[in-house]
Design a protein around this motif. Structure first.
Motif, PDB file in Angstrom:
ATOM      1  N   TYR A 136      -7.929   3.295  -4.020  1.00  0.00           N
ATOM      2  CA  TYR A 136      -7.652   4.698  -4.744  1.00  0.00           C
ATOM      3  C   TYR A 136      -6.242   5.290  -4.876  1.00  0.00           C
ATOM      4  CZ  TYR A 136     -12.175   4.189  -6.462  1.00  0.00           C
ATOM      5  OH  TYR A 136     -13.550   3.645  -7.237  1.00  0.00           O
ATOM      6  N   LYS A 137      -5.773   5.133  -3.721  1.00  0.00           N
ATOM      7  CA  LYS A 137      -4.598   5.482  -3.443  1.00  0.00           C
ATOM      8  C   LYS A 137      -3.383   4.872  -4.314  1.00  0.00           C
ATOM      9  CE  LYS A 137      -1.131   7.138   0.326  1.00  0.00           C
ATOM     10  NZ  LYS A 137      -0.802   6.893   1.543  1.00  0.00           N
ATOM     11  N   LYS A 138      -3.494   3.816  -4.268  1.00  0.00           N
ATOM     12  CA  LYS A 138      -2.508   2.995  -5.087  1.00  0.00           C
ATOM     13  C   LYS A 138      -2.669   3.309  -6.780  1.00  0.00           C
ATOM     14  CE  LYS A 138      -1.602  -1.425  -2.638  1.00  0.00           C
ATOM     15  NZ  LYS A 138      -2.401  -2.543  -2.473  1.00  0.00           N
ATOM     16  N   MET A 139      -4.134   3.232  -7.188  1.00  0.00           N
ATOM     17  CA  MET A 139      -4.225   3.777  -8.566  1.00  0.00           C
ATOM     18  C   MET A 139      -3.811   5.170  -8.798  1.00  0.00           C
ATOM     19  SD  MET A 139      -7.967   2.111  -9.566  1.00  0.00           S
ATOM     20  CE  MET A 139      -8.998   2.429  -8.359  1.00  0.00           C
ATOM     21  N   ARG A 140      -4.102   6.273  -7.814  1.00  0.00           N
ATOM     22  CA  ARG A 140      -3.741   7.574  -8.175  1.00  0.00           C
ATOM     23  C   ARG A 140      -2.003   7.480  -8.219  1.00  0.00           C
ATOM     24  NH1 ARG A 140      -7.604   9.309  -4.463  1.00  0.00           N
ATOM     25  NH2 ARG A 140      -6.500   9.115  -2.798  1.00  0.00           N
ATOM     26  N   GLN A 141      -1.307   6.898  -7.299  1.00  0.00           N
ATOM     27  CA  GLN A 141      -0.100   6.971  -7.360  1.00  0.00           C
ATOM     28  C   GLN A 141       0.589   6.455  -8.718  1.00  0.00           C
ATOM     29  OE1 GLN A 141       0.727   4.726  -3.742  1.00  0.00           O
ATOM     30  NE2 GLN A 141       1.194   6.361  -2.455  1.00  0.00           N
ATOM     31  N   ARG A 142       0.037   5.405  -9.324  1.00  0.00           N
ATOM     32  CA  ARG A 142       0.444   4.734 -10.539  1.00  0.00           C
ATOM     33  C   ARG A 142       0.327   5.926 -11.562  1.00  0.00           C
ATOM     34  NH1 ARG A 142      -1.423  -0.436  -9.786  1.00  0.00           N
ATOM     35  NH2 ARG A 142      -3.658   0.165 -10.891  1.00  0.00           N
ATOM     36  N   LEU A 143      -0.850   6.513 -11.541  1.00  0.00           N
ATOM     37  CA  LEU A 143      -1.259   7.531 -12.336  1.00  0.00           C
ATOM     38  C   LEU A 143      -0.169   8.801 -12.408  1.00  0.00           C
ATOM     39  CD1 LEU A 143      -5.107   7.110 -12.727  1.00  0.00           C
ATOM     40  CD2 LEU A 143      -3.605   6.907 -14.628  1.00  0.00           C
ATOM     41  N   GLN A 144      -0.119   9.222 -11.081  1.00  0.00           N
ATOM     42  CA  GLN A 144       0.764  10.260 -10.888  1.00  0.00           C
ATOM     43  C   GLN A 144       2.014  10.014 -11.623  1.00  0.00           C
ATOM     44  OE1 GLN A 144      -0.131  10.630  -6.802  1.00  0.00           O
ATOM     45  NE2 GLN A 144      -1.386  12.261  -7.081  1.00  0.00           N
ATOM     46  N   SER A 145       2.691   9.158 -11.387  1.00  0.00           N
ATOM     47  CA  SER A 145       3.830   8.913 -11.831  1.00  0.00           C
ATOM     48  C   SER A 145       3.964   8.806 -13.353  1.00  0.00           C
ATOM     49  CB  SER A 145       4.331   7.406 -11.564  1.00  0.00           C
ATOM     50  OG  SER A 145       3.800   6.302 -12.011  1.00  0.00           O
ATOM     51  N   LYS A 146       3.011   8.742 -13.911  1.00  0.00           N
ATOM     52  CA  LYS A 146       2.877   8.844 -15.337  1.00  0.00           C
ATOM     53  C   LYS A 146       3.076  10.421 -15.906  1.00  0.00           C
ATOM     54  CE  LYS A 146       0.547   4.814 -17.142  1.00  0.00           C
ATOM     55  NZ  LYS A 146      -0.824   4.226 -17.619  1.00  0.00           N
ATOM     56  N   GLY A 147       2.133  11.134 -15.310  1.00  0.00           N
ATOM     57  CA  GLY A 147       2.271  12.425 -15.437  1.00  0.00           C
ATOM     58  C   GLY A 147       1.886  13.068 -16.820  1.00  0.00           C
ATOM     59  N   THR A 148       1.277  12.486 -17.605  1.00  0.00           N
ATOM     60  CA  THR A 148       0.570  12.698 -18.917  1.00  0.00           C
ATOM     61  C   THR A 148      -0.614  13.314 -18.379  1.00  0.00           C
ATOM     62  OG1 THR A 148      -0.407  10.615 -19.327  1.00  0.00           O
ATOM     63  CG2 THR A 148       1.717  10.764 -19.973  1.00  0.00           C
ATOM     64  N   PHE A 149      -1.146  14.161 -19.831  1.00  0.00           N
ATOM     65  CA  PHE A 149      -2.530  14.842 -19.671  1.00  0.00           C
ATOM     66  C   PHE A 149      -3.647  14.190 -19.481  1.00  0.00           C
ATOM     67  CE2 PHE A 149      -6.136  17.058 -21.654  1.00  0.00           C
ATOM     68  CZ  PHE A 149      -6.351  17.922 -20.638  1.00  0.00           C
ATOM     69  N   SER A 150      -3.413  12.780 -20.279  1.00  0.00           N
ATOM     70  CA  SER A 150      -4.555  11.637 -20.144  1.00  0.00           C
ATOM     71  C   SER A 150      -4.518  10.964 -18.838  1.00  0.00           C
ATOM     72  CB  SER A 150      -4.342  10.665 -21.273  1.00  0.00           C
ATOM     73  OG  SER A 150      -3.327   9.790 -20.726  1.00  0.00           O
ATOM     74  N   ALA A 151      -3.384  10.829 -18.096  1.00  0.00           N
ATOM     75  CA  ALA A 151      -3.286  10.476 -16.883  1.00  0.00           C
ATOM     76  C   ALA A 151      -4.072  11.373 -15.849  1.00  0.00           C
ATOM     77  CB  ALA A 151      -1.851  10.007 -16.442  1.00  0.00           C
ATOM     78  N   TYR A 152      -3.667  12.672 -16.221  1.00  0.00           N
ATOM     79  CA  TYR A 152      -4.269  13.693 -15.214  1.00  0.00           C
ATOM     80  C   TYR A 152      -5.910  13.569 -15.311  1.00  0.00           C
ATOM     81  CZ  TYR A 152      -6.315  18.403 -14.242  1.00  0.00           C
ATOM     82  OH  TYR A 152      -6.899  19.445 -13.710  1.00  0.00           O
ATOM     83  N   LYS A 153      -6.597  13.414 -16.518  1.00  0.00           N
ATOM     84  CA  LYS A 153      -7.542  13.471 -16.792  1.00  0.00           C
ATOM     85  C   LYS A 153      -8.368  12.160 -16.224  1.00  0.00           C
ATOM     86  CE  LYS A 153      -9.615  14.173 -21.024  1.00  0.00           C
ATOM     87  NZ  LYS A 153      -9.571  14.400 -22.422  1.00  0.00           N
ATOM     88  N   ARG A 154      -7.616  10.911 -16.049  1.00  0.00           N
ATOM     89  CA  ARG A 154      -7.977   9.857 -15.508  1.00  0.00           C
ATOM     90  C   ARG A 154      -8.014  10.047 -13.964  1.00  0.00           C
ATOM     91  NH1 ARG A 154      -9.206   5.240 -15.177  1.00  0.00           N
ATOM     92  NH2 ARG A 154      -7.462   3.874 -14.892  1.00  0.00           N
TER      93      ARG A 154
END
Ligand SMILES: [Zn+2]
Length: 402
Positions: A215-233
């Motif tokens: 989950y850490k890996k997946m989180r890091q990928r999403l955090q780097s995007k910084g979009t609202f949908s990424a935040y929701k994901r």
């Protein structure tokens, strides 16, 4: 010791009465909430009742018992908020309640049997049929006592009664116990248990670590995007991680309690990790694994399942459990080599978690001896009569989990 359970029962059919009652009750809650908020600090349930009762009864037409429940519930919520404020986790704020639940008191404004729930509504007493699940039958066998419970509107729009009940479970008095088990919970193995006879079990190897890593890996990928949908994901992801962890905890707790039962364990000892929650003390063990909520959840599940099987649970002071040699008692920070425990004094070598579990087992066994030497326990087999009163005088009741 008392065992408490909450059973969720779906109402078969509902009517406008329920919805209206719920809305009016919530209106009452929000009125009381305003009173406490403007007071600037929590009010006792009695005090709040005095300040709100007249309005709730005369202007909102709430039944009498419901008006008392409003005060109790709102007072409790603000006391909890105050605790968070003291810990600087929150600010003093007005709490807004939404019309999704009502609290009822057994005998006063609700009664229940396996077919029907009877509750007080704005239109007087009403009966509602409940869905009878097979697993729920046991709660209507007469051995359970019913406590304050809630009617809840779930997200599916249906109403469910969350019936809280309690029963007395017999457990062996600690002074008559001879077989103990220490359980160490942690990141390498979710749980390591060892008994007085040194029978041991290792459960959940690396699973918490794997879960965290994925989950850490997946989180890091999403955090780097910084979009609202990424935040929701991201939010959904952490919910899922929690759910998976909970499943693991259920599985491991079930297995370890089964093991304890097979081994004839009378008392389970675990480390009291509550200080860590308060942030006043962080052990090295938990520094790199800050999600210690997962371990406390596991302990809670173990405690619950153990008590159900008549096994007593005691929490011991965690100080030095990981630094002490379980053979010679030597305490040193250097008694560690990674996952291995190696005593610098006597050279004893074993798995670090097992060493910890053995120390916990020793501590919980000593705890019984301490009670005996203080003379507050009757020695075993005096007359075989003393039961609950002797236990109570020991002050050895397990801590209530909160
Ligand atoms: Zn040693």
């Amino acid at each position: 010791m008392n065992l408490t359970k909450t059973v969720v029962l779906k109402l078969k059919e509902t009517d406008d009465s329920i919805q209206e009652t719920m809305e009016r009750y919530t209106e009452g809650m929000n009125f009381a909430s305003k009173v406490v908020y403007e007071n600037g600090e929590p009010l006792s349930a009695n005090r709040l009742q005095k300040l709100t009762y007249k309005h709730l009864r005369e202007n909102l037409d709430l039944p009498s018992q419901m008006s008392c429940n409003v005060a109790r519930q709102v007072s409790g919520t603000y006391k909890a908020l105050q605790k968070q404020v003291e810990k600087e986790n929150s600010e003093w704020q007005k709490i807004e309640f939404s019309p999704t639940n009502i609290k009822f008191s057994y005998g006063r404004d609700y009664k229940i049997n396996k077919e029907k729930l009877s509750i007080t509504t704005l239109d007087g007493r009403k009966k509602y049929e409940i869905t009878n699940y097979e697993y729920a039958e046991q709660f209507f066998s007469g051995e359970w006592k019913y406590l304050a419970s809630e009617l809840v509107k779930h997200k599916d729009g249906e109403y469910y009664f969350h019936l809280t009940c309690e029963k007395e479970v017999e457990e062996k008095p600690i002074e008559k116990s001879s077989n103990f088990m220490g359980i160490d919970v942690g990141i390498n193995f979710l749980a390591v248990g060892t008994t007085t006879d040194k029978n041991q079990t290792f459960l959940g190897k690396g699973v918490a670590k794997d879960l965290r890593k994925t989950y850490k890996k997946m989180r890091q990928r999403l955090q780097s995007k910084g979009t609202f949908s990424a935040y929701k994901r991201l939010k959904a992801l952490s919910e899922k991680e929690k759910r998976l962890m909970k499943q693991l905890n259920h599985k491991v707790s079930k297995e370890i309690v089964k093991f304890a039962k097979e081994e004839g364990v009378d008392v389970i000892g675990m480390e009291d990790l509550t200080d860590i929650r308060d942030g006043t003390r962080v052990r090295k063990k938990d520094r790199y694994n800050h999600e210690s909520w997962a371990f406390r959840q596991l302990q809670k599940f173990i405690e619950y399942k153990a008590v159900e099987k008549g096994i007593r649970v005691e929490y011991i002071d965690p100080e030095n459990t990981s630094k002490t040699c379980s053979r010679c008692g030597h305490i040193s920070r250097n008694n560690r080599e990674g996952l291995n425990f190696v005593c610098e004094e006597c050279g004893y070598e074993l798995h670090a978690d097992l060493n910890g579990a053995r120390n916990i087992e020793h501590k919980v066994r000593d705890f019984r001896h301490d009670l005996e030497s203080q003379g507050s326990c009757q020695p075993p087999d005096v007359d075989g009569v003393e039961t609950t009163s002797a236990t109570a005088s020991c002050g050895a009741e397990p801590q209530a989990s909160s």
